[in-house]
Write a protein that holds these residues in place. Structure first.
Motif, mmCIF file in Angstrom:
data_model
loop_
_atom_site.group_PDB
_atom_site.id
_atom_site.type_symbol
_atom_site.label_atom_id
_atom_site.label_comp_id
_atom_site.label_asym_id
_atom_site.label_seq_id
_atom_site.Cartn_x
_atom_site.Cartn_y
_atom_site.Cartn_z
ATOM 1 N N ASN A 262 1.046 -1.104 0.028
ATOM 2 C CA ASN A 262 0.062 0.305 0.072
ATOM 3 C C ASN A 262 0.656 1.134 -0.159
ATOM 4 O O ASN A 262 1.992 1.503 0.914
ATOM 5 C CB ASN A 262 -0.940 0.084 1.091
ATOM 6 N N MET B 107 0.821 5.695 -0.253
ATOM 7 C CA MET B 107 0.621 7.234 -0.198
ATOM 8 C C MET B 107 1.468 7.982 -0.640
ATOM 9 O O MET B 107 2.603 7.972 -0.766
ATOM 10 C CB MET B 107 0.093 6.786 0.860
ATOM 11 N N TYR C 215 -2.391 2.496 -4.580
ATOM 12 C CA TYR C 215 -2.109 3.165 -4.685
ATOM 13 C C TYR C 215 -2.994 4.508 -4.455
ATOM 14 O O TYR C 215 -3.795 4.350 -4.924
ATOM 15 C CB TYR C 215 -0.632 3.748 -5.864
ATOM 16 N N LYS C 216 -3.047 5.363 -3.166
ATOM 17 C CA LYS C 216 -4.171 6.366 -2.773
ATOM 18 C C LYS C 216 -2.670 7.478 -3.492
ATOM 19 O O LYS C 216 -2.454 7.938 -3.015
ATOM 20 C CB LYS C 216 -4.587 6.615 -1.551
ATOM 21 N N ASN D 12 -7.296 1.442 -6.876
ATOM 22 C CA ASN D 12 -6.279 2.844 -6.727
ATOM 23 C C ASN D 12 -7.522 4.051 -5.924
ATOM 24 O O ASN D 12 -8.473 3.569 -6.792
ATOM 25 C CB ASN D 12 -5.263 2.748 -7.389
ATOM 26 N N TYR D 13 -7.546 5.349 -5.842
ATOM 27 C CA TYR D 13 -7.858 6.611 -4.662
ATOM 28 C C TYR D 13 -7.868 6.931 -5.546
ATOM 29 O O TYR D 13 -5.852 7.606 -5.160
ATOM 30 C CB TYR D 13 -8.812 6.150 -4.149
ATOM 31 N N ILE E 138 -7.797 10.877 -3.948
ATOM 32 C CA ILE E 138 -8.082 11.877 -3.576
ATOM 33 C C ILE E 138 -7.773 13.137 -2.812
ATOM 34 O O ILE E 138 -7.117 13.628 -2.781
ATOM 35 C CB ILE E 138 -7.965 10.945 -1.473
ATOM 36 N N GLU F 159 -7.452 8.120 6.156
ATOM 37 C CA GLU F 159 -7.099 7.230 4.651
ATOM 38 C C GLU F 159 -6.459 6.485 4.862
ATOM 39 O O GLU F 159 -5.765 5.584 4.518
ATOM 40 C CB GLU F 159 -6.454 8.060 3.778
ATOM 41 N N THR G 42 -0.164 1.667 5.558
ATOM 42 C CA THR G 42 0.504 1.755 4.654
ATOM 43 C C THR G 42 2.320 1.853 4.800
ATOM 44 O O THR G 42 2.502 2.221 5.703
ATOM 45 C CB THR G 42 0.048 3.413 4.186
#
Length: 447
Positions: free
Chosen positions: A231, A233, A254-255, A276-277, A279, A292, A297
């Motif tokens: 994960n 970020m 991933y974010k 994936n996001y 934001i 989040e 992460t």
């Protein structure tokens, strides 16, 4: 070698500082007088105040005799036009920095070559590749593959639990050990170690090893408990983030946290709609990070345009237990500070771009050239040519200059570690590590 650099900004300045070490004939052309003045105060190079796309100016600067013309202004179109003019006037090789991925696609290389642009530098793609290399091994600060991975160089921060501290290297590394220590970064000092040197706590050590021995190196440095990255970020939704997301392996999620709502909409169009996001928010907001899932992460990557914000964000992520942090630090003055604050992998796009251009300087005699910014050292692959000096003597008989060591070689596709008694053979690909020494001088051993 006569080198002309169009653009007196970050990459041009940094590249000129690298090239002056090899005493090349360097001239910088730009139509920004203040930027040229800054170069003149720092470096001993010739400058010309003129537009890089002026045919008259290029003729006056002697582009017809240029071995290398490098266009790294802030404007993509200007860079490409300047290269086209330079090639038409007789420059042997041209390099243009671009801002759009389209021009870096391999399928477009022939079109650019016909235009007069021999090489393209797209810093965002190069940075993304380094970021992904860092994420694939959470316990490594930097990874560098030699000849498609036949050998691997690993930059590793040594912490409590490392099994090879405080003992002379001659006691640790015998003929059967599957690694070499090619350099040690200790504070602000880079050490090319000998047998009496020792590894100390918090050193950044550069290991040369083979792919199959990576687990062994991980064991002896005490990093087996580091979780693999799944994960990620990402702070900032710029071009480097887009390239990083596209380059990321499928097993990673991933974010991307981006402050600008319009940019978030654009990212939704540019990136695949998977698990994936994207934001909309401020990654400096700790409550948002917690919401989040910062605590679950494994990696935090800060890619905004502010070096200070990236460093601070990584420190915040470490407070919440993130082991692997990556920060883009474009301000060279902040690199040592980021390292002292224990920011993990530090990415500087101008240093990465300069390394790729530096490879061109060596006229195809060296491949995979890298400038290791933190160690202030060059690493390159050289191929031993028939009849070259390096094939006639063993390593210890060559009288290598101070600051130079050979990390290993690739023979018939197989990675082999080097000792003083190694005899390099014709066709071998040798990894050279060079600190405060002239890489051009080393080049002569191979030809």
């Amino acid at each position: 070698m006569k080198i002309i650099i169009a653009g007196a900004y970050a990459i041009g300045n940094y590249l000129a500082s690298l090239l002056t070490r090899t005493n090349e004939d360097i001239t910088i052309i730009d139509d920004n007088e203040e930027a040229l003045d800054n170069i003149n105060s720092d470096l001993d190079v010739l400058t010309m105040y003129a537009s890089p796309v002026s045919i008259k100016a290029q003729r006056e600067i002697g582009v017809s005799n240029a071995d290398l013309f490098i266009a790294v202004t802030l404007n993509q179109e200007q860079n490409m036009t300047a290269c086209c003019i330079a090639k038409s006037l007789g420059a042997k090789h041209t390099v243009a920095k671009v801002e759009e991925y389209e021009y870096a696609k391999p399928k477009n290389k022939d079109v650019l070559t016909r235009m007069g642009i021999d090489s393209i530098i797209y810093p965002e793609l190069l940075a993304a590749q380094d970021i992904i290399n860092g994420l694939k091994m959470s316990w490594v600060r930097q990874r560098w593959d030699v000849h498609d991975g036949a050998l691997v160089m690993l930059g590793i921060k040594l912490r409590e639990g490392c099994l090879i501290l405080d003992r002379p290297l001659k006691e640790l590394i015998g003929p059967s050990e599957p690694y070499h220590i090619v350099a040690i970064k200790r504070g602000n000092e880079t050490i090319i170690p000998g047998g009496d040197d020792v590894l100390q706590l918090y050193d950044l050590a550069y290991f040369m090893t083979t792919p199959q021995s990576i687990p062994y190196v991980r064991h002896i440095v005490g990093k087996e408990h580091y979780a693999d990255v799944k994960n990620v970020m990402i702070m900032g939704g710029g071009k480097t983030s887009v390239r990083t997301a596209h380059t990321m392996p499928d097993y990673m999620n991933y974010k991307i946290i981006e402050r600008d709502p319009a940019r978030c909409e654009r990212l939704n169009d540019l990136l695949p709609r998977t698990a994936n996001y994207i934001i909309n928010g401020d990654a400096r907001d700790t409550s948002l990070l917690i919401e989040e899932g910062i605590r679950s992460t494994q990696a935090f990557v800060a890619l905004t345009g502010s070096s200070e914000a990236n460093i601070l964000a990584c420190l915040t992520a470490k407070r919440y237990g993130v082991r692997k942090t990556v920060a883009v630090v474009e301000n060279i003055d902040y690199v040592d500070m980021a390292e002292s604050l224990d920011i993990g992998t530090i990415i500087n796009k101008k240093a990465i771009a300069a390394s790729r251009i530096y490879e061109t300087l060596l006229e195809g005699k060296a491949n995979n050239v890298r400038f290791l910014m933190q160690a202030k050292a060059d690493v390159a692959e050289f191929t031993a040519m028939p009849g070259s000096r390096i094939t006639k003597k063993k390593i210890y008989e060559l009288g290598l200059p101070k600051g130079v060591t050979f990390g290993g070689l690739v023979r018939n596709g197989e990675g082999i570690l080097i000792s003083g008694g190694t005899q390099v053979q014709e066709g071998d690909i040798v990894v050279v590590f060079c600190h405060n020494a002239d890489m051009k001088r080393i080049e002569k051993l191979f030809y």
